[in-house]
Motif scaffolding. Structure first.
Motif, short mmCIF file in Angstrom:
data_model
loop_
_atom_site.label_atom_id
_atom_site.label_comp_id
_atom_site.label_asym_id
_atom_site.label_seq_id
_atom_site.Cartn_x
_atom_site.Cartn_y
_atom_site.Cartn_z
N ARG A 191 -5.45 0.83 5.77
CA ARG A 191 -6.87 1.15 5.67
C ARG A 191 -7.56 0.29 4.61
O ARG A 191 -8.77 0.16 4.60
N CYS A 192 -6.75 -0.25 3.71
CA CYS A 192 -7.30 -1.04 2.61
C CYS A 192 -8.06 -2.26 3.15
O CYS A 192 -7.57 -2.97 4.03
N THR A 193 -9.26 -2.48 2.61
CA THR A 193 -10.07 -3.63 3.01
C THR A 193 -10.11 -4.69 1.91
O THR A 193 -10.96 -5.57 1.94
N ALA A 194 -9.22 -4.55 0.96
CA ALA A 194 -9.12 -5.52 -0.15
C ALA A 194 -10.46 -5.71 -0.85
O ALA A 194 -10.85 -6.83 -1.19
N CYS A 195 -11.16 -4.60 -1.09
CA CYS A 195 -12.48 -4.68 -1.72
C CYS A 195 -12.38 -4.87 -3.23
O CYS A 195 -13.37 -5.15 -3.90
N MET A 196 -11.20 -4.61 -3.78
CA MET A 196 -10.91 -4.80 -5.21
C MET A 196 -11.48 -3.71 -6.12
O MET A 196 -11.39 -3.83 -7.35
N CYS A 197 -12.06 -2.66 -5.54
CA CYS A 197 -12.61 -1.60 -6.41
C CYS A 197 -11.51 -0.99 -7.28
O CYS A 197 -11.73 -0.72 -8.47
N CYS A 198 -10.35 -0.74 -6.70
CA CYS A 198 -9.29 -0.09 -7.47
C CYS A 198 -8.78 -1.03 -8.57
O CYS A 198 -8.57 -0.61 -9.71
N ALA A 199 -8.61 -2.31 -8.21
CA ALA A 199 -8.11 -3.27 -9.20
C ALA A 199 -9.12 -3.44 -10.34
O ALA A 199 -8.75 -3.58 -11.51
N GLU A 212 -9.67 7.46 -7.09
CA GLU A 212 -11.07 7.88 -7.22
C GLU A 212 -12.02 6.78 -6.78
O GLU A 212 -13.07 7.05 -6.19
N SER A 213 -11.68 5.55 -7.08
CA SER A 213 -12.64 4.47 -6.84
C SER A 213 -12.55 3.89 -5.44
O SER A 213 -13.41 3.10 -5.06
N CYS A 214 -11.56 4.26 -4.67
CA CYS A 214 -11.39 3.66 -3.34
C CYS A 214 -12.42 4.22 -2.35
O CYS A 214 -12.45 5.43 -2.13
N PRO A 215 -13.24 3.37 -1.74
CA PRO A 215 -14.24 3.88 -0.80
C PRO A 215 -13.65 4.14 0.59
O PRO A 215 -14.35 4.66 1.46
N CYS A 216 -12.41 3.77 0.81
CA CYS A 216 -11.83 3.86 2.16
C CYS A 216 -10.71 4.89 2.27
O CYS A 216 -10.04 4.95 3.30
N ASP A 217 -10.46 5.66 1.22
CA ASP A 217 -9.33 6.59 1.22
C ASP A 217 -8.04 5.85 1.59
O ASP A 217 -7.21 6.34 2.36
N ALA A 218 -7.91 4.65 1.05
CA ALA A 218 -6.78 3.80 1.43
C ALA A 218 -5.60 3.93 0.48
O ALA A 218 -4.51 3.47 0.80
N ILE A 219 -5.83 4.55 -0.66
CA ILE A 219 -4.73 4.69 -1.63
C ILE A 219 -4.73 6.13 -2.12
O ILE A 219 -5.78 6.71 -2.41
N ARG A 220 -3.57 6.71 -2.15
CA ARG A 220 -3.43 8.10 -2.62
C ARG A 220 -2.24 8.22 -3.55
O ARG A 220 -1.36 7.37 -3.53
N HIS A 229 -2.59 -5.83 -8.40
CA HIS A 229 -2.83 -7.23 -8.06
C HIS A 229 -2.99 -7.33 -6.54
O HIS A 229 -2.07 -6.98 -5.79
N ILE A 230 -4.18 -7.79 -6.11
CA ILE A 230 -4.47 -7.85 -4.67
C ILE A 230 -4.82 -9.28 -4.28
O ILE A 230 -5.58 -9.96 -4.99
N VAL A 231 -4.28 -9.73 -3.17
CA VAL A 231 -4.69 -11.00 -2.58
C VAL A 231 -5.30 -10.67 -1.23
O VAL A 231 -4.62 -10.11 -0.35
S1 SF4 Z 1 -10.30 0.35 -3.53
FE1 SF4 Z 1 -9.24 1.00 -1.66
S2 SF4 Z 1 -9.95 -0.43 -0.10
FE2 SF4 Z 1 -10.49 -1.32 -2.08
S3 SF4 Z 1 -8.77 -2.68 -2.58
FE3 SF4 Z 1 -8.32 -0.70 -3.51
S4 SF4 Z 1 -7.12 0.42 -2.00
FE4 SF4 Z 1 -8.08 -1.29 -0.94
#
Ligand code: SF4
Ligand code: SF4
Length: 173
Positions: free
Chosen positions: A73-81, A123-131, A90-92
Protein backbone atom coordinates in the motif's frame (compact mmCIF):
# COMPACT_ATOMS: atom_id res chain seq x y z
CA UNK A 1 13.24 -12.24 88.27
CA UNK A 2 14.11 -8.91 86.78
CA UNK A 3 14.40 -10.59 83.37
CA UNK A 4 10.98 -12.25 83.45
CA UNK A 5 8.90 -9.49 81.84
CA UNK A 6 11.49 -9.15 79.08
CA UNK A 7 11.46 -12.89 78.54
CA UNK A 8 7.68 -12.94 78.43
CA UNK A 9 7.67 -10.09 75.96
CA UNK A 10 10.11 -12.02 73.78
CA UNK A 11 7.94 -15.12 73.78
CA UNK A 12 4.87 -13.01 72.98
CA UNK A 13 6.76 -11.40 70.08
CA UNK A 14 7.81 -14.78 68.73
CA UNK A 15 4.20 -15.94 69.01
CA UNK A 16 3.18 -12.94 66.93
CA UNK A 17 5.69 -13.84 64.22
CA UNK A 18 4.42 -17.41 64.16
CA UNK A 19 0.85 -16.21 63.78
CA UNK A 20 1.84 -13.99 60.82
CA UNK A 21 3.74 -16.86 59.21
CA UNK A 22 0.71 -19.11 59.56
CA UNK A 23 -1.48 -16.37 58.03
CA UNK A 24 0.93 -15.95 55.11
CA UNK A 25 1.08 -19.68 54.48
CA UNK A 26 -2.73 -19.71 54.56
CA UNK A 27 -2.82 -17.14 51.73
CA UNK A 28 -0.19 -19.08 49.77
CA UNK A 29 -1.97 -22.39 50.07
CA UNK A 30 -5.37 -20.89 49.30
CA UNK A 31 -3.95 -19.56 45.98
CA UNK A 32 -2.25 -22.90 45.33
CA UNK A 33 -5.52 -24.73 45.88
CA UNK A 34 -7.41 -22.27 43.63
CA UNK A 35 -4.81 -22.69 40.85
CA UNK A 36 -5.01 -26.48 41.09
CA UNK A 37 -8.81 -26.44 40.97
CA UNK A 38 -9.15 -23.73 38.29
CA UNK A 39 -6.04 -23.77 36.07
CA UNK A 40 -7.73 -21.46 33.54
CA UNK A 41 -7.59 -18.64 36.13
CA UNK A 42 -3.83 -18.81 36.58
CA UNK A 43 -2.13 -15.50 36.03
CA UNK A 44 1.23 -17.01 35.14
CA UNK A 45 1.98 -18.97 31.97
CA UNK A 46 4.70 -21.44 31.09
CA UNK A 47 6.76 -18.94 29.05
CA UNK A 48 8.18 -19.30 26.38
CA UNK A 49 6.01 -22.28 25.36
CA UNK A 50 2.90 -20.24 26.13
CA UNK A 51 2.83 -16.50 25.47
CA UNK A 52 0.17 -14.05 26.43
CA UNK A 53 -0.82 -11.77 23.53
CA UNK A 54 0.15 -8.14 23.80
CA UNK A 55 -2.67 -5.67 24.41
CA UNK A 56 -4.14 -4.21 21.19
CA UNK A 57 -2.62 -0.77 21.78
CA UNK A 58 0.89 -2.15 22.31
CA UNK A 59 3.34 -0.81 19.69
CA UNK A 60 5.08 -3.91 18.43
CA UNK A 61 7.30 -4.58 15.42
CA UNK A 62 6.17 -2.85 12.22
CA UNK A 63 4.57 -4.40 9.20
CA UNK A 64 3.82 -3.04 5.76
CA UNK A 65 0.27 -3.64 4.61
CA UNK A 66 -0.79 -4.75 1.13
CA UNK A 67 -3.52 -4.09 -1.42
CA UNK A 68 -5.88 -6.94 -2.32
CA UNK A 69 -3.60 -7.83 -5.25
CA UNK A 70 -0.61 -8.18 -2.90
CA UNK A 71 1.12 -4.95 -3.88
CA UNK A 72 2.36 -2.81 -0.97
CA UNK A 73 0.00 0.00 0.00
CA UNK A 74 3.01 2.24 0.53
CA UNK A 75 3.32 4.97 -2.09
CA UNK A 76 6.81 6.01 -1.00
CA UNK A 77 5.53 9.46 -0.03
CA UNK A 78 8.25 9.74 2.66
CA UNK A 79 5.89 11.10 5.33
CA UNK A 80 6.96 8.41 7.80
CA UNK A 81 10.66 8.85 7.07
CA UNK A 82 10.30 12.63 7.45
CA UNK A 83 8.37 12.35 10.71
CA UNK A 84 10.56 9.66 12.26
CA UNK A 85 12.42 11.32 15.15
CA UNK A 86 15.12 8.66 15.10
CA UNK A 87 15.82 8.92 11.36
CA UNK A 88 15.73 5.17 11.06
CA UNK A 89 13.48 4.74 8.00
CA UNK A 90 15.23 4.60 4.66
CA UNK A 91 13.06 4.56 1.52
CA UNK A 92 14.01 4.45 -2.14
CA UNK A 93 11.04 5.33 -4.35
CA UNK A 94 10.36 3.81 -7.76
CA UNK A 95 7.57 4.11 -10.32
CA UNK A 96 5.25 1.37 -11.51
CA UNK A 97 5.42 0.97 -15.27
CA UNK A 98 1.66 0.41 -15.47
CA UNK A 99 0.40 2.60 -12.61
CA UNK A 100 1.53 6.15 -13.31
CA UNK A 101 -0.56 7.63 -10.50
CA UNK A 102 1.55 6.33 -7.64
CA UNK A 103 5.01 5.21 -6.69
CA UNK A 104 6.14 2.24 -4.67
CA UNK A 105 9.10 1.65 -2.35
CA UNK A 106 11.88 -0.16 -4.18
CA UNK A 107 13.55 -0.21 -0.78
CA UNK A 108 11.96 0.31 2.61
CA UNK A 109 14.30 -0.36 5.52
CA UNK A 110 13.82 0.29 9.22
CA UNK A 111 16.87 0.20 11.46
CA UNK A 112 15.46 -1.37 14.59
CA UNK A 113 18.59 -0.47 16.55
CA UNK A 114 17.65 3.19 16.18
CA UNK A 115 13.85 2.90 16.36
CA UNK A 116 12.37 4.24 19.59
CA UNK A 117 8.97 2.60 19.01
CA UNK A 118 7.22 5.96 19.11
CA UNK A 119 4.61 5.07 16.48
CA UNK A 120 4.89 8.41 14.63
CA UNK A 121 5.46 6.59 11.35
CA UNK A 122 2.07 4.90 11.74
CA UNK A 123 0.44 8.19 12.71
CA UNK A 124 1.89 10.07 9.78
CA UNK A 125 1.11 7.55 7.05
CA UNK A 126 -1.75 8.77 4.83
CA UNK A 127 -2.25 5.34 3.26
CA UNK A 128 -2.49 3.05 6.32
CA UNK A 129 0.52 1.34 4.79
CA UNK A 130 2.51 0.79 7.96
CA UNK A 131 1.28 -0.57 11.26
CA UNK A 132 2.74 -1.69 14.55
CA UNK A 133 0.28 -4.44 15.42
CA UNK A 134 2.27 -7.63 14.87
CA UNK A 135 2.50 -8.51 18.54
CA UNK A 136 6.23 -9.17 18.10
CA UNK A 137 9.23 -7.52 19.71
CA UNK A 138 12.58 -7.09 17.92
CA UNK A 139 14.49 -10.31 18.41
CA UNK A 140 18.13 -10.40 19.50
CA UNK A 141 20.66 -10.80 16.70
CA UNK A 142 24.41 -11.10 16.26
CA UNK A 143 25.07 -8.44 13.64
CA UNK A 144 23.89 -4.89 13.05
CA UNK A 145 22.64 -5.90 9.58
CA UNK A 146 20.18 -8.33 11.16
CA UNK A 147 18.45 -5.37 12.79
CA UNK A 148 17.74 -3.73 9.43
CA UNK A 149 14.18 -4.82 8.70
CA UNK A 150 13.81 -4.81 4.93
CA UNK A 151 10.70 -4.27 2.83
CA UNK A 152 10.34 -8.00 2.21
CA UNK A 153 10.57 -8.76 5.90
CA UNK A 154 8.12 -6.01 6.84
CA UNK A 155 5.66 -7.19 4.18
CA UNK A 156 5.86 -10.76 5.51
CA UNK A 157 4.77 -9.79 9.03
CA UNK A 158 1.22 -10.65 9.98
CA UNK A 159 -1.00 -8.80 12.45
CA UNK A 160 -1.43 -10.24 15.89
CA UNK A 161 -4.80 -11.90 16.41
CA UNK A 162 -6.07 -11.99 19.98
CA UNK A 163 -7.47 -15.29 21.34
CA UNK A 164 -11.00 -13.91 20.96
CA UNK A 165 -10.35 -13.19 17.27
CA UNK A 166 -9.97 -9.44 17.79
CA UNK A 167 -7.57 -7.74 15.40
CA UNK A 168 -6.18 -4.35 16.39
CA UNK A 169 -7.46 -1.51 14.21
CA UNK A 170 -5.54 1.49 13.06
CA UNK A 171 -7.12 3.82 15.60
CA UNK A 172 -6.09 1.51 18.44
CA UNK A 173 -2.51 2.61 18.28
S1 SF4 B 1 4.02 7.38 5.14
FE1 SF4 B 1 3.03 5.46 4.51
S2 SF4 B 1 2.84 5.65 2.29
FE2 SF4 B 1 4.31 7.22 2.94
S3 SF4 B 1 6.32 6.24 2.72
FE3 SF4 B 1 5.66 5.87 4.82
S4 SF4 B 1 4.60 3.91 4.79
FE4 SF4 B 1 4.77 4.60 2.68
S1 SF4 C 1 8.30 3.90 15.59
FE1 SF4 C 1 9.13 6.00 15.69
S2 SF4 C 1 11.34 5.71 15.71
FE2 SF4 C 1 10.46 3.77 15.02
S3 SF4 C 1 10.44 3.88 12.80
FE3 SF4 C 1 8.45 4.64 13.50
S4 SF4 C 1 8.70 6.87 13.66
FE4 SF4 C 1 10.76 5.97 13.58
Amino acid sequence: MANTPLKQRGIAREGGYLLEIVKGMGVTFSHLWKNIRQPENRRTVAYPEIRNPFPPRFRSVHRLTRHADGAPRCTACMCCATGCPAGCIHIVAAEYPDRPIEKYPARFDIDMLKCVECGLCVESCPCDAIRMDTGMVPMPAFTREDFIYTKERLLSHEPQVAPNGYRPRRGDL
